[in-house]
Enzyme design. Structure first.
Site, mmCIF file in Angstrom:
data_model
loop_
_atom_site.group_PDB
_atom_site.id
_atom_site.type_symbol
_atom_site.label_atom_id
_atom_site.label_comp_id
_atom_site.label_asym_id
_atom_site.label_seq_id
_atom_site.Cartn_x
_atom_site.Cartn_y
_atom_site.Cartn_z
ATOM 1 N N LYS A 22 0.839 -1.215 0.000
ATOM 2 C CA LYS A 22 0.000 0.000 0.000
ATOM 3 C C LYS A 22 0.866 1.254 0.000
ATOM 4 C CE LYS A 22 -1.650 1.542 4.109
ATOM 5 N NZ LYS A 22 -1.419 2.937 4.502
ATOM 6 N N ASN A 23 1.865 1.283 0.886
ATOM 7 C CA ASN A 23 2.618 2.527 1.069
ATOM 8 C C ASN A 23 3.632 2.792 -0.036
ATOM 9 O OD1 ASN A 23 1.074 3.017 3.258
ATOM 10 N ND2 ASN A 23 2.628 2.478 4.787
ATOM 11 N N ARG A 93 -4.872 10.551 5.003
ATOM 12 C CA ARG A 93 -3.791 11.496 5.218
ATOM 13 C C ARG A 93 -2.714 11.425 4.123
ATOM 14 N NH1 ARG A 93 0.489 12.813 7.114
ATOM 15 N NH2 ARG A 93 0.622 14.741 8.292
ATOM 16 N N CYS A 117 -4.820 12.430 13.390
ATOM 17 C CA CYS A 117 -5.428 11.109 13.301
ATOM 18 C C CYS A 117 -5.099 10.347 14.569
ATOM 19 C CB CYS A 117 -4.994 10.375 12.037
ATOM 20 S SG CYS A 117 -3.424 9.569 12.146
ATOM 21 N N ARG A 122 0.645 14.348 13.525
ATOM 22 C CA ARG A 122 1.073 14.215 12.126
ATOM 23 C C ARG A 122 1.124 15.540 11.335
ATOM 24 N NH1 ARG A 122 -1.262 8.865 9.517
ATOM 25 N NH2 ARG A 122 0.697 9.022 8.396
ATOM 26 N N PRO A 123 2.037 16.460 11.742
ATOM 27 C CA PRO A 123 2.171 17.713 11.005
ATOM 28 C C PRO A 123 2.808 17.521 9.623
ATOM 29 C CG PRO A 123 3.893 17.531 12.683
ATOM 30 C CD PRO A 123 2.998 16.323 12.838
ATOM 31 N N ILE A 124 2.756 18.551 8.782
ATOM 32 C CA ILE A 124 3.406 18.479 7.451
ATOM 33 C C ILE A 124 4.455 19.576 7.300
ATOM 34 C CG2 ILE A 124 1.549 17.275 6.228
ATOM 35 C CD1 ILE A 124 0.785 20.110 5.082
ATOM 36 N N ASP A 125 4.931 20.112 8.438
ATOM 37 C CA ASP A 125 5.883 21.228 8.387
ATOM 38 C C ASP A 125 7.149 20.892 7.596
ATOM 39 O OD1 ASP A 125 6.233 19.406 10.536
ATOM 40 O OD2 ASP A 125 7.651 20.743 11.505
ATOM 41 N N ASP A 319 4.745 0.621 12.039
ATOM 42 C CA ASP A 319 3.535 -0.033 11.533
ATOM 43 C C ASP A 319 3.422 -1.496 11.976
ATOM 44 O OD1 ASP A 319 2.861 2.323 10.340
ATOM 45 O OD2 ASP A 319 3.446 1.741 8.311
ATOM 46 N N VAL A 341 8.622 6.689 16.700
ATOM 47 C CA VAL A 341 8.205 7.350 15.445
ATOM 48 C C VAL A 341 6.897 8.112 15.668
ATOM 49 C CG1 VAL A 341 7.638 7.045 13.001
ATOM 50 C CG2 VAL A 341 9.389 5.608 14.056
ATOM 51 N N ARG A 411 -8.681 -0.381 4.654
ATOM 52 C CA ARG A 411 -7.799 0.653 4.100
ATOM 53 C C ARG A 411 -6.437 0.070 3.743
ATOM 54 N NH1 ARG A 411 -7.370 5.933 7.429
ATOM 55 N NH2 ARG A 411 -6.098 6.269 5.586
HETATM 56 C C1 EPZ Z 1 4.277 6.943 6.417
HETATM 57 O O1 EPZ Z 1 3.521 8.021 6.961
HETATM 58 C C2 EPZ Z 1 3.332 5.771 6.304
HETATM 59 N N1 EPZ Z 1 2.217 6.128 5.434
HETATM 60 C C3 EPZ Z 1 2.819 5.371 7.681
HETATM 61 O O2 EPZ Z 1 2.044 4.189 7.523
HETATM 62 C C4 EPZ Z 1 4.023 5.037 8.575
HETATM 63 O O3 EPZ Z 1 3.553 4.779 9.886
HETATM 64 C C5 EPZ Z 1 4.981 6.231 8.606
HETATM 65 O O4 EPZ Z 1 5.372 6.597 7.259
HETATM 66 C C6 EPZ Z 1 6.260 5.935 9.384
HETATM 67 O O5 EPZ Z 1 6.907 4.827 8.831
HETATM 68 C C7 EPZ Z 1 2.361 6.021 4.116
HETATM 69 O O6 EPZ Z 1 3.413 5.708 3.592
HETATM 70 C C8 EPZ Z 1 1.156 6.263 3.295
HETATM 71 P P1 EPZ Z 1 6.324 10.299 8.528
HETATM 72 P P2 EPZ Z 1 4.141 9.498 6.965
HETATM 73 O O7 EPZ Z 1 6.177 11.617 7.857
HETATM 74 O O8 EPZ Z 1 5.046 9.663 5.837
HETATM 75 C C9 EPZ Z 1 6.777 13.417 12.105
HETATM 76 C C10 EPZ Z 1 0.173 2.804 7.902
HETATM 77 O O9 EPZ Z 1 -0.381 2.275 8.905
HETATM 78 N N2 EPZ Z 1 6.638 14.465 11.069
HETATM 79 O O10 EPZ Z 1 7.499 9.471 8.160
HETATM 80 O O11 EPZ Z 1 3.012 10.436 7.095
HETATM 81 C C11 EPZ Z 1 5.514 12.589 12.269
HETATM 82 O O12 EPZ Z 1 4.569 13.243 13.091
HETATM 83 C C12 EPZ Z 1 0.667 4.214 7.949
HETATM 84 O O13 EPZ Z 1 0.294 2.223 6.825
HETATM 85 C C13 EPZ Z 1 6.772 15.781 11.417
HETATM 86 O O14 EPZ Z 1 7.031 16.122 12.585
HETATM 87 O O15 EPZ Z 1 4.988 9.464 8.308
HETATM 88 C C14 EPZ Z 1 6.073 11.300 12.845
HETATM 89 O O16 EPZ Z 1 6.296 11.457 14.224
HETATM 90 C C15 EPZ Z 1 0.267 5.005 9.112
HETATM 91 N N3 EPZ Z 1 6.632 16.739 10.434
HETATM 92 C C16 EPZ Z 1 7.404 11.164 12.126
HETATM 93 O O17 EPZ Z 1 7.746 12.474 11.673
HETATM 94 C C17 EPZ Z 1 6.390 16.395 9.127
HETATM 95 O O18 EPZ Z 1 6.282 17.301 8.285
HETATM 96 C C18 EPZ Z 1 7.413 10.215 10.938
HETATM 97 O O19 EPZ Z 1 6.287 10.518 10.105
HETATM 98 C C19 EPZ Z 1 6.246 15.046 8.803
HETATM 99 C C20 EPZ Z 1 6.382 14.087 9.780
#
Ligand code: EPZ
Length: 432
Positions: A22-23, A93, A117, A122-125, A319, A341, A411
């Site tokens: 999926k990812n 998301r 969620c 889960r910010p996007i900064d 995950d 994480v 999902r």
């Molecule tokens: C991906 O999410 C996966 N989703 C998630 O899988 C997975 O848990 C995650 O990576 C970690 O491996 C997809 O690939 C679709 P991150 P992503 O940005 O990219 C922080 C599942 O169950 N962060 O790597 O959104 C964040 O809050 C899902 O299949 C910021 O602070 O995760 C977290 O603590 C759920 N600012 C950490 O970084 C940002 O701008 C890692 O998040 C972005 C992230």
């Protein structure tokens, strides 16, 4: 609404095929926004998240055609719309992964800001910082991020955050940079296999990405990308979930389309917990990425306690944390899980405790005192992997487990119950 009902206590035995990841599928589908012509993606799982992203792509002028054998054909027809609307983004998301390709190809993107969620805020900064480094202007308006940049310029982009890098952030910057002018170096990039799969897909389509899988990815901008045929890697989290389902029930299962080459951390901990795992020889590989052989998982149901810390790849995947929590709730002894994480990703703990587990969660740590058995009851799924952990627990629990809010499981796991039934589980859906 449907619920999942499980009569626990039957060991899983037999063969099961691991689906496409999926990812990996989601960012690769989004990357098709960058391409001219038609792409044929193989091994795309039949999931609600895939359907949601198809709807978003359709809104963005992209034709998507699904075939019963798991192929998905994607063709960009009209590049005028640049908006990914709230109504679709709020349900998934990962929709944020259209930001990079829209900006990179159409010079502008308007994407609804994903809300929080159940696994954390889960910010996007870091995504936004990254696209700004490439020269984009970023504004926030009415709950949307609006990014503009007619011609992005390659640059050094640092993606470190409080919990390491960001998976979808790395995907977004890579997709924004492939058509930019000059060289981009993504520093502190995520190395997850799904990020590598996206890079390999883009290179097949004509991009020039090197140091794939490294912490510093190099992207040299090209003028155009073209539609290609591409097969998605197997889903390591689905494979790991099936391994745990086999282990907790004292079963003997064979995973086909194996993903064990991406699961070293998971296999290491399962072996430490007493599970016998045989992975294919490295020289059986024909694909270069996944090993095409089979992985055999055997367990006598006696699980030893182990300590686990989730980390970015190649560490233990977050995950898999919920599924390990279920497994270790039936281990001999006390285990400690530290979540590095998503520190608040413990919604499954209260539900597992309702089934008789003895788990204390304090901030990012769960202390699990193993119990000799779990007992079935009604529980609520809070997210995708939490649902998986409740199913795994239900397969081993005494009596009947009913899992509500089942939509989470669809999902991320295609027809999971059919595949578990083939392995000997007693599991079915009912109307709530
Ligand atoms: C991906 O999410 C996966 N989703 C998630 O899988 C997975 O848990 C995650 O990576 C970690 O491996 C997809 O690939 C679709 P991150 P992503 O940005 O990219 C922080 C599942 O169950 N962060 O790597 O959104 C964040 O809050 C899902 O299949 C910021 O602070 O995760 C977290 O603590 C759920 N600012 C950490 O970084 C940002 O701008 C890692 O998040 C972005 C992230």
């Amino acid at each position: 609404m449907e619920k999942m009902v499980i009569e626990g206590g039957y060991p899983l035995n037999g063969r099961v095929r691991v689906n496409g990841a999926k990812n990996a599928a989601l960012p690769i589908m989004a990357a098709c926004l960058l391409l001219k012509g038609t792409s044929t993606l193989k091994g795309i799982p039949e999931l609600t998240d895939v359907k949601t992203l198809c709807k978003i792509l359709n809104e963005l002028g992209v034709d998507t055609k699904r075939f019963p054998d798991g192929q998905l054909q994607i063709t960009v027809k009209d590049e005028r719309n640049i908006t990914a609307p709230y109504d679709l983004v709020r349900t998934m998301r990962a929709s944020i992964c259209v930001l990079g390709p829209l900006l990179g190809k159409r010079g502008m993107a308007k994407v609804s800001i994903p809300g929080g969620c159940s696994i954390g805020s889960r910010p996007i900064d870091i995504h936004l910082k990254g696209i700004k480094s490439l020269g984009a202007k970023v504004d926030m308006e009415d709950g949307y991020v609006i990014a503009t940049g007619k011609k992005l310029k390659g640059s050094d982009v640092y993606l470190g955050g409080p919990y390491g890098s960001t998976v979808l952030g790395t995907c977004n910057i890579m997709m924004a940079a492939v058509l930019a002018e000059g060289r981009t170096i993504i520093e502190n990039a995520a190395c997850e296999p799904e990020v590598q799969d996206l890079a390999n897909f883009l290179n097949k389509a004509g991009a020039n990405i090197s140091a794939i899988g490294d912490n510093n990815i190099i992207v040299d901008g090209v003028d155009e990308l073209y539609g290609v045929e591409y097969e998605i890697i197997p889903d390591r989290i689905e494979a790991g979930t099936l391994m745990i389902a086999g282990a907790i029930t004292g079963g003997n299962i064979i995973l086909e389309n194996d993903a064990s080459c991406y699961l070293a951390s998971v296999i290491d901990k399962l072996r430490e917990a007493g599970v016998d795992i045989k992975v294919p020889d490295a020289d059986q590989s024909t694909s270069g990425l996944a090993r095409d052989g089979e992985c055999i998982v055997k367990s006598d149901g006696n699980i030893k306690s182990v300590n686990i810390t989730t980390l970015p790849y190649p560490g233990m995947p977050t995950d898999m944390q919920a599924q390990f929590t279920a497994l270790l709730s039936m281990a001999n002894g006390t285990s400690v899980i530290t979540e590095r994480v998503f520190p608040h990703r413990f919604m499954h703990v209260a539900e597992l405790n309702r089934m008789g587990a003895n788990i204390r969660n304090d901030d990012a740590i769960a202390i699990i005192k193993g119990v000799s058995s779990l007992s079935g009851t009604t529980v609520m799924a809070s997210d995708l992997r939490a649902s998986a952990s409740l199913i795994v627990a239900g397969l081993a629990a005494k009596g009947i487990t009913e899992i509500r809010r089942l939509y989470h499981i669809d999902r991320g796991y295609e027809r999971l119950e059919d595949r578990l039934i083939n392995l000997g589980a007693k599991i079915w859906r009912e109307k709530e």
